[in-house]
Design a protein around this motif. Structure first.
Motif, PDB file in Angstrom:
ATOM      1  N   UNK A   7       0.799  -1.223   0.000  1.00 42.03           N
ATOM      2  CA  UNK A   7       0.000   0.000   0.000  1.00 42.03           C
ATOM      3  C   UNK A   7       0.832   1.273   0.000  1.00 42.03           C
ATOM      4  N   UNK A   8       2.119   1.174   0.316  1.00 43.10           N
ATOM      5  CA  UNK A   8       2.949   2.377   0.350  1.00 43.10           C
ATOM      6  C   UNK A   8       4.397   2.052   0.106  1.00 43.10           C
ATOM      7  N   UNK A   9       5.135   3.045  -0.312  1.00 49.09           N
ATOM      8  CA  UNK A   9       6.554   2.875  -0.563  1.00 49.09           C
ATOM      9  C   UNK A   9       7.324   3.153   0.733  1.00 49.09           C
ATOM     10  N   UNK A  10       8.205   2.216   1.111  1.00 49.77           N
ATOM     11  CA  UNK A  10       8.929   2.338   2.371  1.00 49.77           C
ATOM     12  C   UNK A  10       9.744   3.620   2.432  1.00 49.77           C
ATOM     13  N   UNK A  11      10.342   3.999   1.341  1.00 50.14           N
ATOM     14  CA  UNK A  11      11.154   5.210   1.331  1.00 50.14           C
ATOM     15  C   UNK A  11      10.306   6.445   1.604  1.00 50.14           C
ATOM     16  N   UNK A  12       9.096   6.458   1.076  1.00 47.64           N
ATOM     17  CA  UNK A  12       8.194   7.596   1.325  1.00 47.64           C
ATOM     18  C   UNK A  12       7.813   7.677   2.791  1.00 47.64           C
ATOM     19  N   UNK A  13       7.568   6.511   3.388  1.00 50.29           N
ATOM     20  CA  UNK A  13       7.202   6.473   4.806  1.00 50.29           C
ATOM     21  C   UNK A  13       8.374   6.955   5.650  1.00 50.29           C
ATOM     22  N   UNK A  14       9.579   6.471   5.346  1.00 54.77           N
ATOM     23  CA  UNK A  14      10.761   6.880   6.097  1.00 54.77           C
ATOM     24  C   UNK A  14      11.008   8.383   5.980  1.00 54.77           C
ATOM     25  N   UNK A  15      10.862   8.927   4.775  1.00 54.55           N
ATOM     26  CA  UNK A  15      11.067  10.358   4.577  1.00 54.55           C
ATOM     27  C   UNK A  15      10.037  11.173   5.345  1.00 54.55           C
ATOM     28  N   UNK A  16       8.805  10.673   5.359  1.00 53.24           N
ATOM     29  CA  UNK A  16       7.757  11.390   6.086  1.00 53.24           C
ATOM     30  C   UNK A  16       8.036  11.394   7.580  1.00 53.24           C
ATOM     31  N   UNK A  17       8.479  10.276   8.114  1.00 50.30           N
ATOM     32  CA  UNK A  17       8.790  10.213   9.541  1.00 50.30           C
ATOM     33  C   UNK A  17       9.996  11.086   9.876  1.00 50.30           C
ATOM     34  N   UNK A  18      10.998  11.068   9.016  1.00 47.25           N
ATOM     35  CA  UNK A  18      12.167  11.920   9.240  1.00 47.25           C
ATOM     36  C   UNK A  18      11.780  13.390   9.209  1.00 47.25           C
ATOM     37  N   UNK A  19      10.784  13.729   8.404  1.00 45.12           N
ATOM     38  CA  UNK A  19      10.303  15.105   8.338  1.00 45.12           C
ATOM     39  C   UNK A  19       9.641  15.562   9.618  1.00 45.12           C
ATOM     40  N   UNK A  20       9.263  14.603  10.475  1.00 46.21           N
ATOM     41  CA  UNK A  20       8.686  14.931  11.791  1.00 46.21           C
ATOM     42  C   UNK A  20       9.742  14.834  12.887  1.00 46.21           C
ATOM     43  N   UNK A  21      11.005  14.872  12.499  1.00 47.13           N
ATOM     44  CA  UNK A  21      12.144  14.833  13.436  1.00 47.13           C
ATOM     45  C   UNK A  21      12.268  13.501  14.167  1.00 47.13           C
ATOM     46  N   UNK A  22      11.751  12.439  13.558  1.00 50.02           N
ATOM     47  CA  UNK A  22      11.953  11.101  14.108  1.00 50.02           C
ATOM     48  C   UNK A  22      13.146  10.455  13.401  1.00 50.02           C
ATOM     49  N   UNK A  23      13.831   9.558  14.112  1.00 48.84           N
ATOM     50  CA  UNK A  23      14.975   8.853  13.549  1.00 48.84           C
ATOM     51  C   UNK A  23      14.561   7.442  13.179  1.00 48.84           C
ATOM     52  N   UNK A  24      14.644   7.103  11.898  1.00 52.61           N
ATOM     53  CA  UNK A  24      14.309   5.752  11.457  1.00 52.61           C
ATOM     54  C   UNK A  24      15.445   4.824  11.869  1.00 52.61           C
ATOM     55  N   UNK A  25      15.137   3.842  12.694  1.00 56.34           N
ATOM     56  CA  UNK A  25      16.170   2.959  13.235  1.00 56.34           C
ATOM     57  C   UNK A  25      16.225   1.608  12.541  1.00 56.34           C
ATOM     58  N   UNK A  26      15.162   1.205  11.863  1.00 60.73           N
ATOM     59  CA  UNK A  26      15.202  -0.071  11.148  1.00 60.73           C
ATOM     60  C   UNK A  26      14.118  -0.102  10.087  1.00 60.73           C
ATOM     61  N   UNK A  27      14.381  -0.914   9.066  1.00 61.01           N
ATOM     62  CA  UNK A  27      13.419  -1.131   7.987  1.00 61.01           C
ATOM     63  C   UNK A  27      13.542  -2.593   7.568  1.00 61.01           C
ATOM     64  N   UNK A  28      12.464  -3.339   7.712  1.00 55.98           N
ATOM     65  CA  UNK A  28      12.508  -4.773   7.434  1.00 55.98           C
ATOM     66  C   UNK A  28      11.404  -5.157   6.444  1.00 55.98           C
ATOM     67  N   UNK A  29      11.739  -6.079   5.556  1.00 55.73           N
ATOM     68  CA  UNK A  29      10.780  -6.507   4.535  1.00 55.73           C
ATOM     69  C   UNK A  29      10.716  -8.032   4.517  1.00 55.73           C
ATOM     70  N   UNK A  30       9.483  -8.552   4.433  1.00 57.19           N
ATOM     71  CA  UNK A  30       9.340  -9.997   4.347  1.00 57.19           C
ATOM     72  C   UNK A  30       8.121 -10.356   3.501  1.00 57.19           C
ATOM     73  N   UNK A  31       8.197 -11.505   2.847  1.00 61.86           N
ATOM     74  CA  UNK A  31       7.060 -12.083   2.128  1.00 61.86           C
ATOM     75  C   UNK A  31       6.903 -13.515   2.615  1.00 61.86           C
ATOM     76  N   UNK A  32       5.692 -13.900   2.932  1.00 62.00           N
ATOM     77  CA  UNK A  32       5.456 -15.250   3.438  1.00 62.00           C
ATOM     78  C   UNK A  32       4.073 -15.728   3.022  1.00 62.00           C
ATOM     79  N   UNK A  33       3.862 -17.042   3.003  1.00 62.29           N
ATOM     80  CA  UNK A  33       2.534 -17.565   2.654  1.00 62.29           C
ATOM     81  C   UNK A  33       1.488 -17.105   3.666  1.00 62.29           C
ATOM     82  N   UNK A  34       0.279 -16.916   3.189  1.00 55.60           N
ATOM     83  CA  UNK A  34      -0.831 -16.548   4.061  1.00 55.60           C
ATOM     84  C   UNK A  34      -1.852 -17.677   4.053  1.00 55.60           C
TER      85      UNK A  34
END
Length: 236
Positions: free
Chosen positions: A74-101
């Motif tokens: 639903x969203x691009x991780x980089x966009x989310x990280x940039x938005x959070x950084x714009x609120x003076x938050x520090x992005x400490x981790x970014x993890x991606x996974x795909x698994x069966x549902x």
């Protein structure tokens, strides 16, 4: 739980009565006016307002194949990280996974496709902005809040720990004075001290609410720092 032995003077045998007891000074020796001790235990806790918050959000996609699930995020991780950084938050981790549902059926579990989850964690020293960080991440494409936790920074933890220890020692001394006075004795020097504490300096947000403008507000709770002491004093 950590324990630190500060001093030991000889071997002792404790004749405990609740949290307070008289002690024989050396194993195999009878109690005499010259070797009698009193052992007490006490604890204390102090509360502190969190001074650090960690917000974890995720963008989720589902599809019949792993590729479809990835493309459905639903969203691009980089966009989310940039938005959070714009609120003076520090992005400490970014993890991606795909698994069966899977879905549960009358006969067991059935795979219905794949789920892709991109999780992003951001930290802030302004705990009052956690609601804003959630809204910012959602506006940037995140569609799930994995969790919000509140913590104490190292200096705050240390200051609270020292205060709790001092209070616990004051209580231990007061108990020792009471017991010694009842035995027509007075408290002398400290023979041994043992300390312990809880390592739980984290609380998790339990509720969130929307204000009149539809934005998220979250009220952090306080964090309790505790300490315990076991002290043996000589008796005069």
């Amino acid at each position: 739980m950590d324990a630190k032995l500060l001093a030991i003077s000889g071997a002792v045998v404790l004749l405990a009565v609740g949290a307070v007891g008289l002690t024989v000074g050396n194993t195999g020796q009878a109690t005499t006016p010259d070797n009698a001790t009193v052992s007490v235990s006490a604890d204390a806790d102090v509360e502190r307002t969190p001074d650090r918050a960690v917000v974890t959000v995720a963008a989720v996609g589902r599809g019949e194949t792993a590729e479809a699930a990835r493309n459905a995020l639903s969203g691009d991780a980089q966009s989310i990280q940039q938005a959070l950084s714009g609120e003076d938050a520090t992005v400490t981790s970014s993890r991606f996974r795909i698994e069966p549902e899977y879905e549960r059926t009358e006969t067991g579990r059935e795979q219905v496709g794949y789920i892709a989850v991109h999780t992003i964690e951001a930290e802030t020293g302004d705990v009052n902005t956690t609601g804003t960080l959630v809204d910012t991440a959602v506006d940037a494409g995140a569609d799930r809040v994995e969790g919000i936790r509140y913590e104490l920074n190292e200096q705050t933890r240390q200051d609270a720990r020292e205060e709790a220890l001092q209070t616990a020692m004051d209580r231990a001394r007061a108990d020792a004075d009471t017991v010694a006075d009842a035995a027509d004795r007075s408290v002398g020097d400290v023979a041994t001290i043992q300390t312990s504490q809880s390592d739980n300096y984290v609380v998790y947000a339990e509720t969130a609410a929307a204000d009149a403008g539809g934005r998220t507000t979250i009220q952090p709770t306080t964090i309790t720092v505790d300490a315990s002491v076991q002290v043996t004093y000589t008796l005069d």
